[in-house]
Design a protein around this motif. Sequence first.
Motif: not given
Length: 233
Positions: A26-28, A44-48
């Motif tokens: 899902d992360r990929a 966007l300062d976001a991490v999965v």
Amino acid sequence: MTRTRAGIAVPSVDAGLVVLVEGESDRAAVEAAASLCRVDLRTLDAVVLSMDGVTYIRHHLRRHGPAGDRRQILGLCDSAESSVVGRALAENCDGSAENTHRLRAGDPILLAHHGFQMCRRDLEDELIRAIGTRGVIDVIEATGERRAWHSMQQQPAQRDRPVADQLRRWLGSGATRKIRYAPLLIAALPPERLPEPLSALLTAIATAGLGGQGSAISDASAHRMRASGCMEP
């Protein structure tokens, strides 16, 4: 990396926005979809973040959510696990008793209100329906695994199943196949045909920006998504 009192390892993150997903495939897929739509997660300062199983969501919410590091939380889940996610989110819900009950039951509208998009079965099913069975088979053949795919189709347990179900089984078999195929399946899609849960999640990420402080960046990302077909005008 920190550990809860139950011994569960929860990674630390250096980002204002945390996108929680069940596993590495899902992360990929989310990262590949963001790249396809030119949504720059770093800007966007976001991490999965993979939770390594949805049952660990409470630990991640306590670590990163309002009671922990106070990161903004978004996420993606399967329909079968929607109530697990809903019950965890309801622990910090200040809504009415009726809405809390609906959230705990996994109501997709309330899940989305709390930042979580729900796949109708799972993300693989969403991608198969978006691409079409012939398109997914084309991806399999392009990887050189045509013979292995046909061999699996002839197994007694698979022979009479619909092709879409065979493909879900194919993607789910093997230790890393879902992870390997996730970006390949995303690449087979034009942006305007991304599954709705992925498109909605990317919209939420772009809208959130830098924890509400990066509106110009968020607006630019949203504009690029509209131009590429990833987001409704």
